[in-house]
Write a protein that holds these residues in place. Structure first.
Motif, short mmCIF file in Angstrom:
data_model
loop_
_atom_site.label_atom_id
_atom_site.label_comp_id
_atom_site.label_asym_id
_atom_site.label_seq_id
_atom_site.Cartn_x
_atom_site.Cartn_y
_atom_site.Cartn_z
N GLU A 134 34.20 5.37 -2.22
CA GLU A 134 34.00 3.82 -1.66
C GLU A 134 33.08 3.17 -3.01
OE1 GLU A 134 33.98 4.36 2.75
OE2 GLU A 134 36.16 5.20 2.86
N ALA A 135 32.03 4.48 -2.96
CA ALA A 135 30.78 3.73 -4.21
C ALA A 135 32.31 3.65 -5.24
CB ALA A 135 30.07 4.69 -4.75
N HIS A 136 33.04 4.15 -5.99
CA HIS A 136 33.33 4.40 -6.61
C HIS A 136 34.54 2.29 -6.85
CE1 HIS A 136 33.44 8.12 -9.33
NE2 HIS A 136 33.35 7.95 -8.45
N MET A 137 34.86 1.46 -5.86
CA MET A 137 35.42 0.82 -5.28
C MET A 137 34.77 -0.61 -6.03
SD MET A 137 38.15 1.44 -3.99
CE MET A 137 37.95 3.57 -4.32
N TRP A 138 33.46 0.17 -6.59
CA TRP A 138 32.77 -1.22 -7.31
C TRP A 138 32.96 -0.45 -9.14
CZ3 TRP A 138 32.38 -0.98 -2.06
CH2 TRP A 138 31.85 -1.92 -0.94
N ILE A 139 32.49 0.99 -9.09
CA ILE A 139 32.58 1.34 -10.29
C ILE A 139 33.06 2.94 -10.22
CG2 ILE A 139 31.36 1.91 -12.03
CD1 ILE A 139 28.56 0.80 -11.13
N PRO A 140 34.58 2.53 -10.98
CA PRO A 140 34.75 1.60 -11.76
C PRO A 140 36.19 0.61 -10.90
CG PRO A 140 35.91 3.78 -12.50
CD PRO A 140 35.14 3.86 -10.62
N MET A 141 35.90 0.34 -9.88
CA MET A 141 37.55 -0.42 -10.02
C MET A 141 37.47 -1.39 -9.95
SD MET A 141 39.67 1.92 -8.67
CE MET A 141 39.75 3.63 -8.94
N ILE A 142 35.79 -2.21 -9.81
CA ILE A 142 35.54 -3.21 -9.64
C ILE A 142 34.72 -3.94 -11.52
CG2 ILE A 142 33.86 -5.47 -9.46
CD1 ILE A 142 34.97 -4.36 -6.30
N VAL A 143 33.96 -2.99 -11.75
CA VAL A 143 33.29 -2.75 -13.50
C VAL A 143 34.40 -2.07 -13.90
CG1 VAL A 143 31.51 -2.11 -14.54
CG2 VAL A 143 31.54 -3.74 -12.69
N GLY A 144 35.13 -2.54 -14.90
CA GLY A 144 36.32 -0.77 -15.22
C GLY A 144 35.73 -0.64 -16.48
N ILE A 145 34.71 0.16 -16.27
CA ILE A 145 33.98 1.40 -17.13
C ILE A 145 35.48 2.44 -17.39
CG2 ILE A 145 32.07 0.76 -16.79
CD1 ILE A 145 33.69 4.71 -15.99
N LYS A 188 36.90 7.73 -19.27
CA LYS A 188 37.51 9.26 -20.07
C LYS A 188 36.45 9.32 -21.16
CE LYS A 188 41.11 10.36 -21.47
NZ LYS A 188 41.47 11.50 -20.72
N ARG A 189 35.63 8.34 -22.08
CA ARG A 189 34.20 8.82 -22.87
C ARG A 189 33.37 8.97 -22.09
NH1 ARG A 189 36.66 5.62 -28.81
NH2 ARG A 189 38.86 6.37 -28.08
N TYR A 190 33.41 7.96 -21.09
CA TYR A 190 31.62 7.81 -20.50
C TYR A 190 31.70 8.12 -18.90
CZ TYR A 190 31.45 5.90 -25.37
OH TYR A 190 31.77 5.51 -26.86
N GLY A 191 31.65 8.89 -18.90
CA GLY A 191 31.82 9.81 -17.44
C GLY A 191 30.92 9.34 -16.82
N TRP A 192 29.69 9.59 -16.96
CA TRP A 192 28.19 9.08 -16.51
C TRP A 192 28.04 7.44 -16.72
CZ3 TRP A 192 25.49 4.93 -18.83
CH2 TRP A 192 25.98 4.65 -20.58
N MET A 193 29.15 6.58 -16.82
CA MET A 193 29.39 5.34 -16.65
C MET A 193 29.97 4.95 -15.18
SD MET A 193 29.82 3.12 -19.92
CE MET A 193 29.32 1.60 -19.18
N ASP A 194 30.66 6.08 -14.51
CA ASP A 194 31.28 6.19 -13.85
C ASP A 194 30.96 6.86 -12.32
OD1 ASP A 194 32.93 6.24 -11.83
OD2 ASP A 194 33.98 8.00 -12.74
N GLU A 195 30.83 8.12 -12.36
CA GLU A 195 30.27 9.64 -11.98
C GLU A 195 28.66 8.94 -11.64
OE1 GLU A 195 31.86 10.83 -9.51
OE2 GLU A 195 33.63 10.97 -10.58
N GLY A 196 27.92 8.91 -12.70
CA GLY A 196 25.94 8.74 -11.92
C GLY A 196 26.04 7.82 -11.52
N SER A 197 26.75 6.07 -11.88
CA SER A 197 25.87 5.35 -11.05
C SER A 197 26.64 5.45 -9.88
CB SER A 197 27.26 3.82 -11.28
OG SER A 197 26.97 3.89 -13.34
N THR A 198 28.18 5.48 -9.53
CA THR A 198 28.17 5.70 -8.32
C THR A 198 27.73 6.94 -6.88
OG1 THR A 198 30.68 5.84 -8.91
CG2 THR A 198 29.81 6.53 -7.12
N SER A 199 27.45 8.18 -7.88
CA SER A 199 26.29 9.32 -7.11
C SER A 199 24.64 8.09 -6.62
CB SER A 199 25.70 10.51 -7.82
OG SER A 199 27.07 10.81 -8.29
N PHE A 200 24.14 7.25 -8.12
CA PHE A 200 22.89 6.87 -7.41
C PHE A 200 23.60 5.54 -6.79
CE2 PHE A 200 20.96 2.22 -8.25
CZ PHE A 200 19.67 2.78 -8.34
N ASN A 201 24.33 4.86 -6.06
CA ASN A 201 24.97 4.48 -4.81
C ASN A 201 25.12 4.78 -3.76
OD1 ASN A 201 24.55 1.77 -7.20
ND2 ASN A 201 26.84 1.79 -7.55
N GLU A 202 25.61 5.50 -4.20
CA GLU A 202 25.89 6.71 -2.97
C GLU A 202 24.24 7.11 -2.46
OE1 GLU A 202 26.65 11.36 -2.15
OE2 GLU A 202 27.77 10.65 -4.48
#
Length: 681
Positions: free
Chosen positions: A436-447, A450-464
């Motif tokens: 559900e943290a993914h609703m902010w990244i990448p669903m709102i912040v559209g990173i 494909k190329r930079y998985g850390w912008m998605d999963e790393g940011s989401t793991s931090f928010n989680e």
């Protein structure tokens, strides 16, 4: 940008973890009590961080004004938009999906487009398609009709597209040359009919289970991203790296047999036509309730009980979604449906708190899911507060997908999660908060996943992790990510975080570079900057790029602008390299006073927090600023003046929060290593 100097002035032990300040403009040895080793400086011994230089296409975007040096969207920023009208039909017995999509594609770019590109992601399951993992072969996508601006197109090869209108599918990419070039400011009308056989498990992201559950995702022809930095993003879907998609509005109609309950991205527009009166009443009650309401129980199965009973034996469910980057949906016929509302803050600034509905759709074979709504209530509430952006959509639905997936997978307003029967209640909360943290990244912040998985999963793991610390106050999820990262770093099996996601080294490098390492990097940066300063910058980044497409260099610049720090040393060491941190207590020498030597044996520059304990019980705290190490030194000397007592213990990072790969050399105790530190490896 402003630099912050942290001096080595003596002060009492702080009750909380010391905030290490980055930067520092002291010259070598000035204000830090530092001296070089053997008169040599670091560059001759270890690499020195340099200025992060963005690639040429990003620099061109800065010059064009679509991006700005501050990290915010530039005054000339633009992005494409698409409006979708999708009609699809599910045949549960045949495991078949057929549909038609009408796309209005808006060209906001300053360029004329002679060819447009779409994704046919289900072609991952077609024979002969390039992929980087085994998948079930279903035949892929059957394209039965392609129309552009009213003209029916024929399929052809690459040379055909050069001669005139037509289309060509190449793996998961569909190229279409319309009858007329699409000029800047213009629109293109596409009409495509397609179908495919549904795989049982689409690499853990969609599929079907036990003939009573379908979760449908990456399923329709979808516009590829054309952005201001790269242009067309034509990276094929290989099965591992996830998605980079544009924003749009969706009008989705799903036809399914009576008795199958449909939930999808968007608001259910015709609920009275598809839901029986008792179910509708419970749904409306749940939308106003803080307590969980059982909308469907084990007894609510079949036409007339779970859904309306139609004259044709099939119902049409219509959903509308605004400003989303994708749509997904589930079809269930024996699942429970629990729901309640969750607070999200004030969406429209009218001073009144807003709510969204949180759903759990689960089968009785997954009993841990009876707590799912409560988990979602907290996650959505917390993340709305922490990110500074209230959850914007009408519902957040978690679907139990045991038999399709083991972990979790996210789509706008929808997430598919395993049953978690053997993993425990805390694990189910954790994955719920993550997806559900993914609703902010990448669903709102559209990173770009494909190329930079850390912008998605790393940011989401931090928010989680921030959500988990509030829900489970005794937990330490950040320590878990730190341990995972350090384990991979010690075994030298990690890869650079900036390496494109599909092309990481085998053996777990993608996982550490996408999840635990970037989460640890953000946690570390938050400690360096201080929670309040970091959180303000983090929220500013999320707000600035909501419903837009940031690149890594936007994030880097935004954090520097918002905090006033020059952080190239941090970005290079953490994101571009696999350098590791190894601070060590070297010599402890006694003369007219005591001199403690701290050594930097690793390559990753970081501030060093040192705690010195004296025999009278007093404690001195010192920080070797990162600027000292950036000036090239491999050691720093800390002087304890005469008369302060005998040093009995020296410890680096006593709280164990620093990403140090060798903690065995972080402690010196008098008598244990009399007269010296640990030997160099």
């Amino acid at each position: 940008m402003k630099k912050v100097t942290v001096s080595m002035v003596m002060r009492p032990m702080l009750p909380a973890v010391l905030v290490l300040m980055a930067g520092g403009c002291a010259r070598p040895g000035v204000g830090s009590g530092a001296t070089p080793v053997d008169g040599r400086s670091g560059p001759a011994i270890r690499p020195h961080p340099s200025t992060v230089v963005p690639p040429g296409d990003y620099t061109a975007a800065l010059e064009a004004g679509t991006r700005s040096p501050s990290g915010e969207p530039g005054p000339a920023y633009w992005q494409q938009w698409a409006d979708y009208v999708i009609e699809t039909s599910l045949d549960p017995a045949a495991k078949r999906l057929d549909g038609r999509v009408a796309i209005t594609y808006h060209n906001s770019s300053p360029r004329t487009l002679s060819v447009v590109f779409l994704h046919l992601l289900q072609n991952l399951h077609a024979p002969g398609v390039v992929r980087n993992r085994p998948v079930e072969l279903t035949g892929g996508v059957d394209l039965t009709r392609v129309v552009a601006d009213g003209q029916v197109l024929e399929s052809g090869g690459e040379h055909t597209l050069r001669r005139g209108p037509g289309y060509r599918a190449n793996g998961t990419i569909l190229a279409i040359r319309p009858p007329r070039p699409l000029r800047s400011g213009g629109t293109l009308e596409l009409d495509i009919e397609w179908g495919f056989t549904i795989p049982q498990s689409g690499v853990g992201r969609m599929g079907w289970s036990r003939d009573d559950l379908f979760f449908i995702a990456y399923w329709y022809p979808q516009m590829a991203v054309y952005d201001d930095v790269v242009g067309w993003h034509l990276d094929p879907y290989l099965g591992s790296a996830e998605f980079y998609t544009g924003f749009g509005n969706y009008d989705l109609t799903i036809e399914a047999p009576d008795g199958w309950v449909i939930m999808a991205t968007g608001a259910l527009e015709n609920r009275r036509e598809v839901l029986p009166a008792p179910v509708l009443e419970r749904l409306e009650r749940a939308e106003a309730s803080d307590e969980v309401v059982s909308i469907l129980t084990e007894a609510d199965v079949g036409p007339g009980r779970a859904t309306q009973a139609s004259a044709t034996g099939r119902l049409r469910w219509r959903f509308l979604a605004d400003s989303v980057r994708d749509v997904a949906w589930s079809a269930t016929r024996q699942s429970r449906w629990d729901a309640a509302r969750a607070p999200v803050g004030d969406r429209d600034g009218d001073g009144v708190a807003d709510f969204t509905r949180v759903d759990a759709i689960w089968r009785v074979t997954a009993p841990r899911w009876q707590h799912s709504v409560r988990y979602s209530q907290h996650a959505i509430d917390f993340l709305s507060r922490y990110t500074g952006i209230p959850y914007p959509w009408p519902h957040m639905t978690a679907v139990e997908g045991g038999g399709i997936i083991g972990g979790g997978m996210e789509f706008p307003m929808m997430t598919l999660i395993g049953d978690y029967n053997t993993r425990g209640d805390e694990a189910l909360y954790n994955v719920t908060a993550h997806e559900e943290a993914h609703m902010w990244i990448p669903m709102i912040v559209g990173i770009d996943e494909k190329r930079y998985g850390w912008m998605d999963e790393g940011s989401t793991s931090f928010n989680e992790n921030q959500a988990r610390k509030e829900f489970f106050p005794e937990s330490d999820p950040e320590a878990r990510d730190l341990r995972t990262y350090l384990d991979r770093a010690r075994r030298r099996i990690e890869g650079e975080m900036m390496r494109w996601t599909d092309f990481h080294y085998p053996g777990g490098a993608s996982g550490v570079a996408s999840y635990s390492k970037p989460a640890t990097a953000l946690t570390t940066l938050r400690r360096i900057l201080g929670p309040e300063r970091f959180d303000r910058a983090w929220q500013a980044y999320i707000r600035a790029w909501a419903y837009k497409h940031p690149k890594p260099w936007d994030f880097f610049a935004m954090m520097e602008t918002q905090t006033g720090e020059e952080l190239d040393w941090f970005w290079q060491g953490w994101y571009y390299e696999t350098w590791t941190l190894d601070h060590a207590v070297g010599q402890v020498e006694t003369g007219s006073g005591t001199t403690v030597t701290i050594e930097n044996r690793g390559r990753l520059p970081m501030p060093t927090r040192v705690i010195i304990t004296l025999d009278d019980g007093s404690v001195l705290e010192r920080v070797v600023p990162v600027r000292h190490w950036l000036n090239g030194y491999v050691s720093a000397s800390i002087a304890v003046p005469p008369g302060r007592g005998t040093v009995i213990k020296v410890e680096i990072d006593p709280d164990g929060v620093s990403p140090d790969i060798d903690r065995a050399n972080n402690v010196w105790k008098r008598g244990a290593r009399e007269g010296g530190g640990a030997a160099r490896p």
